[in-house]
Structures are given as C-alpha cells and as structure tokens.
Scaffold this motif. Sequence first.
Motif, PDB file in Angstrom:
ATOM      1  N   VAL A  78      38.260  31.689  35.260  1.00 19.47           N
ATOM      2  CA  VAL A  78      39.551  32.321  35.909  1.00 19.47           C
ATOM      3  C   VAL A  78      39.302  32.401  37.461  1.00 19.47           C
ATOM      4  CG1 VAL A  78      40.444  34.547  36.155  1.00 19.47           C
ATOM      5  CG2 VAL A  78      39.875  33.663  33.916  1.00 19.47           C
ATOM      6  N   LEU A  79      40.518  31.911  37.966  1.00 19.34           N
ATOM      7  CA  LEU A  79      40.712  31.993  39.438  1.00 19.34           C
ATOM      8  C   LEU A  79      41.738  33.322  39.697  1.00 19.34           C
ATOM      9  CD1 LEU A  79      40.869  28.345  40.205  1.00 19.34           C
ATOM     10  CD2 LEU A  79      38.971  29.894  41.024  1.00 19.34           C
ATOM     11  N   ILE A  80      41.417  34.135  40.667  1.00 18.11           N
ATOM     12  CA  ILE A  80      42.558  35.175  41.091  1.00 18.11           C
ATOM     13  C   ILE A  80      42.713  34.929  42.557  1.00 18.11           C
ATOM     14  CG2 ILE A  80      42.282  37.685  41.415  1.00 18.11           C
ATOM     15  CD1 ILE A  80      42.257  36.757  38.654  1.00 18.11           C
ATOM     16  N   GLY A  81      43.993  35.016  42.694  1.00 19.31           N
ATOM     17  CA  GLY A  81      44.641  34.836  43.968  1.00 19.31           C
ATOM     18  C   GLY A  81      44.309  36.228  44.794  1.00 19.31           C
ATOM     19  N   THR A  82      43.694  36.201  46.105  1.00 21.06           N
ATOM     20  CA  THR A  82      43.657  37.291  46.643  1.00 21.06           C
ATOM     21  C   THR A  82      44.342  37.261  48.103  1.00 21.06           C
ATOM     22  OG1 THR A  82      41.515  36.604  47.367  1.00 21.06           O
ATOM     23  CG2 THR A  82      41.585  37.810  45.508  1.00 21.06           C
ATOM     24  N   GLY A  83      44.991  36.316  48.364  1.00 19.64           N
ATOM     25  CA  GLY A  83      45.461  36.193  49.926  1.00 19.64           C
ATOM     26  C   GLY A  83      46.348  37.305  50.219  1.00 19.64           C
ATOM     27  N   SER A  84      46.280  37.795  51.600  1.00 17.91           N
ATOM     28  CA  SER A  84      47.361  38.604  52.110  1.00 17.91           C
ATOM     29  C   SER A  84      47.478  38.493  53.542  1.00 17.91           C
ATOM     30  CB  SER A  84      46.858  40.160  51.991  1.00 17.91           C
ATOM     31  OG  SER A  84      47.308  41.088  52.493  1.00 17.91           O
ATOM     32  N   PRO A  85      48.540  38.877  53.987  1.00 18.26           N
ATOM     33  CA  PRO A  85      48.464  38.846  55.637  1.00 18.26           C
ATOM     34  C   PRO A  85      47.693  39.680  56.133  1.00 18.26           C
ATOM     35  CG  PRO A  85      50.682  39.352  54.530  1.00 18.26           C
ATOM     36  CD  PRO A  85      49.739  39.421  53.466  1.00 18.26           C
ATOM     37  N   SER A  86      47.014  40.688  55.492  1.00 20.25           N
ATOM     38  CA  SER A  86      45.984  41.736  56.149  1.00 20.25           C
ATOM     39  C   SER A  86      44.614  41.199  55.754  1.00 20.25           C
ATOM     40  CB  SER A  86      46.450  43.000  55.467  1.00 20.25           C
ATOM     41  OG  SER A  86      44.998  43.766  55.570  1.00 20.25           O
ATOM     42  N   THR A  87      43.667  40.944  56.730  1.00 19.36           N
ATOM     43  CA  THR A  87      42.278  40.582  56.373  1.00 19.36           C
ATOM     44  C   THR A  87      41.836  41.600  55.488  1.00 19.36           C
ATOM     45  OG1 THR A  87      42.373  39.261  58.430  1.00 19.36           O
ATOM     46  CG2 THR A  87      40.175  39.849  57.181  1.00 19.36           C
ATOM     47  N   GLU A  89      43.042  44.039  53.377  1.00 22.85           N
ATOM     48  CA  GLU A  89      43.600  43.707  51.833  1.00 22.85           C
ATOM     49  C   GLU A  89      43.004  42.621  51.276  1.00 22.85           C
ATOM     50  OE1 GLU A  89      47.521  45.207  49.681  1.00 22.85           O
ATOM     51  OE2 GLU A  89      47.736  42.949  50.819  1.00 22.85           O
ATOM     52  N   ALA A  90      43.005  41.390  51.770  1.00 19.81           N
ATOM     53  CA  ALA A  90      42.425  40.171  51.069  1.00 19.81           C
ATOM     54  C   ALA A  90      40.911  40.585  50.862  1.00 19.81           C
ATOM     55  CB  ALA A  90      42.687  38.989  52.144  1.00 19.81           C
ATOM     56  N   ILE A  91      40.035  41.114  51.561  1.00 12.17           N
ATOM     57  CA  ILE A  91      38.851  41.416  51.281  1.00 12.17           C
ATOM     58  C   ILE A  91      38.576  42.390  49.962  1.00 12.17           C
ATOM     59  CG2 ILE A  91      36.793  42.460  52.170  1.00 12.17           C
ATOM     60  CD1 ILE A  91      37.105  41.269  54.866  1.00 12.17           C
ATOM     61  N   THR A  92      39.450  43.192  50.109  1.00  9.57           N
ATOM     62  CA  THR A  92      39.295  44.363  49.305  1.00  9.57           C
ATOM     63  C   THR A  92      39.969  43.724  47.657  1.00  9.57           C
ATOM     64  OG1 THR A  92      40.313  46.228  50.650  1.00  9.57           O
ATOM     65  CG2 THR A  92      40.858  46.676  48.234  1.00  9.57           C
ATOM     66  N   LEU A  93      40.681  42.982  47.712  1.00  7.28           N
ATOM     67  CA  LEU A  93      41.325  42.182  46.363  1.00  7.28           C
ATOM     68  C   LEU A  93      40.199  41.307  45.984  1.00  7.28           C
ATOM     69  CD1 LEU A  93      45.063  41.677  47.273  1.00  7.28           C
ATOM     70  CD2 LEU A  93      44.108  43.374  45.595  1.00  7.28           C
ATOM     71  N   SER A  94      39.448  40.592  47.046  1.00  6.92           N
ATOM     72  CA  SER A  94      38.411  39.614  46.784  1.00  6.92           C
ATOM     73  C   SER A  94      37.295  40.392  46.234  1.00  6.92           C
ATOM     74  CB  SER A  94      38.067  38.799  47.856  1.00  6.92           C
ATOM     75  OG  SER A  94      39.167  38.130  48.292  1.00  6.92           O
ATOM     76  N   LYS A  95      36.905  41.445  46.727  1.00  6.54           N
ATOM     77  CA  LYS A  95      35.873  42.239  46.067  1.00  6.54           C
ATOM     78  C   LYS A  95      36.030  42.640  44.690  1.00  6.54           C
ATOM     79  CE  LYS A  95      33.590  44.047  50.404  1.00  6.54           C
ATOM     80  NZ  LYS A  95      33.404  45.191  51.148  1.00  6.54           N
ATOM     81  N   HIS A  96      37.258  43.296  44.432  1.00  8.48           N
ATOM     82  CA  HIS A  96      37.582  43.615  43.293  1.00  8.48           C
ATOM     83  C   HIS A  96      37.920  42.530  41.944  1.00  8.48           C
ATOM     84  CE1 HIS A  96      40.889  44.319  40.055  1.00  8.48           C
ATOM     85  NE2 HIS A  96      40.350  45.548  39.765  1.00  8.48           N
ATOM     86  N   ALA A  97      38.193  41.215  42.635  1.00  6.29           N
ATOM     87  CA  ALA A  97      37.922  40.108  41.817  1.00  6.29           C
ATOM     88  C   ALA A  97      36.578  39.749  41.243  1.00  6.29           C
ATOM     89  CB  ALA A  97      38.580  38.743  42.259  1.00  6.29           C
ATOM     90  N   GLU A  99      34.157  42.162  41.117  1.00  2.69           N
ATOM     91  CA  GLU A  99      33.745  43.066  40.422  1.00  2.69           C
ATOM     92  C   GLU A  99      34.048  42.946  38.790  1.00  2.69           C
ATOM     93  OE1 GLU A  99      35.269  46.641  42.231  1.00  2.69           O
ATOM     94  OE2 GLU A  99      33.997  46.473  44.148  1.00  2.69           O
ATOM     95  N   ILE A 100      35.312  42.527  38.504  1.00  2.94           N
ATOM     96  CA  ILE A 100      35.790  42.339  37.350  1.00  2.94           C
ATOM     97  C   ILE A 100      35.469  40.872  36.637  1.00  2.94           C
ATOM     98  CG2 ILE A 100      37.912  43.622  37.816  1.00  2.94           C
ATOM     99  CD1 ILE A 100      39.682  41.282  38.099  1.00  2.94           C
ATOM    100  N   GLY A 101      34.645  40.247  37.225  1.00  2.00           N
ATOM    101  CA  GLY A 101      33.982  39.137  36.697  1.00  2.00           C
ATOM    102  C   GLY A 101      34.904  37.782  36.542  1.00  2.00           C
ATOM    103  N   ALA A 102      35.959  37.812  37.644  1.00  2.00           N
ATOM    104  CA  ALA A 102      36.185  36.308  37.786  1.00  2.00           C
ATOM    105  C   ALA A 102      35.517  35.437  38.369  1.00  2.00           C
ATOM    106  CB  ALA A 102      37.588  36.618  39.029  1.00  2.00           C
ATOM    107  N   ASP A 103      35.793  33.932  38.106  1.00  2.00           N
ATOM    108  CA  ASP A 103      34.781  33.035  38.322  1.00  2.00           C
ATOM    109  C   ASP A 103      34.887  32.509  39.991  1.00  2.00           C
ATOM    110  OD1 ASP A 103      33.332  32.209  35.627  1.00  2.00           O
ATOM    111  OD2 ASP A 103      35.824  32.419  35.150  1.00  2.00           O
ATOM    112  N   GLY A 104      36.139  32.732  40.512  1.00  2.00           N
ATOM    113  CA  GLY A 104      36.343  32.216  41.696  1.00  2.00           C
ATOM    114  C   GLY A 104      37.775  33.085  42.360  1.00  2.00           C
ATOM    115  N   ILE A 105      37.956  32.809  43.469  1.00  2.00           N
ATOM    116  CA  ILE A 105      39.206  33.329  44.270  1.00  2.00           C
ATOM    117  C   ILE A 105      39.982  32.284  44.853  1.00  2.00           C
ATOM    118  CG2 ILE A 105      38.488  35.683  44.395  1.00  2.00           C
ATOM    119  CD1 ILE A 105      37.813  35.172  47.108  1.00  2.00           C
ATOM    120  N   VAL A 106      41.192  32.356  45.123  1.00  2.00           N
ATOM    121  CA  VAL A 106      42.204  31.422  45.789  1.00  2.00           C
ATOM    122  C   VAL A 106      42.456  32.134  46.822  1.00  2.00           C
ATOM    123  CG1 VAL A 106      43.980  29.796  45.658  1.00  2.00           C
ATOM    124  CG2 VAL A 106      42.571  30.115  43.496  1.00  2.00           C
ATOM    125  N   VAL A 107      42.660  31.919  48.137  1.00  2.00           N
ATOM    126  CA  VAL A 107      43.028  32.404  49.223  1.00  2.00           C
ATOM    127  C   VAL A 107      43.940  31.662  50.130  1.00  2.00           C
ATOM    128  CG1 VAL A 107      42.198  33.929  51.093  1.00  2.00           C
ATOM    129  CG2 VAL A 107      40.763  33.707  49.321  1.00  2.00           C
TER     130      VAL A 107
END
Length: 302
Positions: A78-87, A89-97, A99-107
């Motif tokens: 599972v890849l979760i998109g965590t991109g944002s115009p705000s660094t 917010e992108a970090i917050t969403l990436s840390k959340h991904a 924490e929930i056990g995602a396999d990677g993030i797409v930014v």
Amino acid sequence: MSTKRNFQGIIPPVSIIFDTNGELDKKGMADVIDFLIDAGVDGLFFLGSGGEFSQMSRELRMEVAAFTTEYVNKRVPVLIGTGSPSTHEAITLSKHAEEIGADGIVVINPYYWPLTEENLLVHYGEIAEAVNLPILLYNYPDLTGQNMSPEFVLKLIEKHPNIVGIKDTIDSVGHIHDMILTVKGKYPEFTVLAGFDNHLLNTLSLGGDGAICASINFAPELAIGVYNAFYENDMETAVNLYKRLAILPTMYKLDSPFISVVKEAMKLKGLDISTHVLPPTRMLDSEKQEKLQEILKKAELL
C-alpha cells in the motif's frame, strides 16, 4: 532509514468511493480494493490525483489512508499519497501513513508556488528525514507547474536513500528515458513508473519498471497483460493489448478533472459503486457518458 522496497509493476492510483454526502463509502471502497487485488495488481496507491486528495481535508485524507491500509491487510503493498503545498502538512500526513502501517508514501512536489531547487531539495529532505518509509516521488508538471529533472532527482536520492522511485506523469518519452538513463543508470534499483497509460510499453522497453495509471481502476487486464507479456517476451500480445490501452487517454479529455470519467468507466465495467465526486469535480452528463461508452467499446472493453 528502512530497507529499500522496490515498488514495480502495475499499481492503480485507486479511485476513492464516496457516498452522496461526500463521506467515505467503506463498502464501495472495499469492493474496489478486492476487485483490483483479485485482478492481480502489484500494489495499490491511495490518495493520488485520481484519488481526489486535493479536494479533501486533512482529516478525510487520514480516514481514507487508515481504512484502506487496514482493509488491504498486507495482501499487496500500500502506497499513500502525502503531498501538500505545506511541508508541515506533508510531514504530518507522512508520519500518519507510517503509523497506520503503509508500505510507502508517494509525495508530489508542492503546487501553487514554484520553488527554487534549493527549497525543493529541503522540502523533500525534511520529509525523507521525518519517516522511515520508502518514498516515491510524484512528478506531474502539468498540475504542479514545476518539473523534476533527472539531475534534481539524482541529487535527492544521493542524500536520502529512502527515496526509492518516481511516478513520472509527464507526456514526454524523452523525459522518461532521461530519468532511466540518469538515475537508474547510477542506481539500478531506483524505480521509474509511467504515470500515463500510453507510456507503459515504451517505459518498459527503455528499462523502466511499470506504471501507475488511471485505467487500471477499470481495465486492469490491459496494463497487467502488457506488463506480463513484455516480460514473457511475447511482444505480439504486448503490442496488441497496448494498442487497446493507448485508446483510453482520449476519454480523459471528456471532462476536467477526469476523476468522474474514471468512476463512470468503473461502473460501466460492472463495479456496483457510487460515482459521486468531490467538488469542484462534477458528475458526467448523459452526452459525455455516451461518448465514454463509445471509447470503451473501441478499446474492446464493452
């Protein structure tokens, strides 16, 4: 940082299913996930452009990420998109991904403000240092207004080894080729994935690794068929399937954003889902639905 994971193959940017109130339709979402896994995809990417992330609140993005990751339950990556115009917010969403056990993030790179290369390097660097997850970059200059060059990507991954690949959504064979030559030439495990349906076969032929493209949501058999036939050296089958696949981008011109077009195609292919979309995207009118059916018939999907 964590061990690298080489995300490759056919990975859909999964359409998120909503009810008429704009809330996550968990039953519809589960049905889509099961359909795609049963079709044989190599992973699932949630909250990309076609996943309507840009129309969602942070809370809704987190809800979608948590539900989908839990429901997939490690059946595929599972890849979760965590991109944002705000660094931040992108970090917050990436840390959340993480924490929930995602396999990677797409930014995706920040949109609205074009950034200097120095600021863009710092933006990605701070995200990469905040998590232990593998990261796929997401280059979509038509929407962000800023292209990531192969030389820029090389600078990033030399500093941050958990940046492991890129979704290159750019209508340029030359750019994809340069990305493969420049980056994979030095780091062979770096994954280069086409973002447009009609660049799958040339990406594979040039040494790339697969695709993350919208048609996988409703016609996974085409992209998966091209990919498998290519690696089985059955080029006749690969080319024949690719000819059908290459027809599909014409449907994305029916509306903008084309999110509603993809959901209508999913329903036409037999998925019993709500086709509700989040504003400013709108539902397709009857005339556009008829044109969509004509395109799907031309691609031998109906």
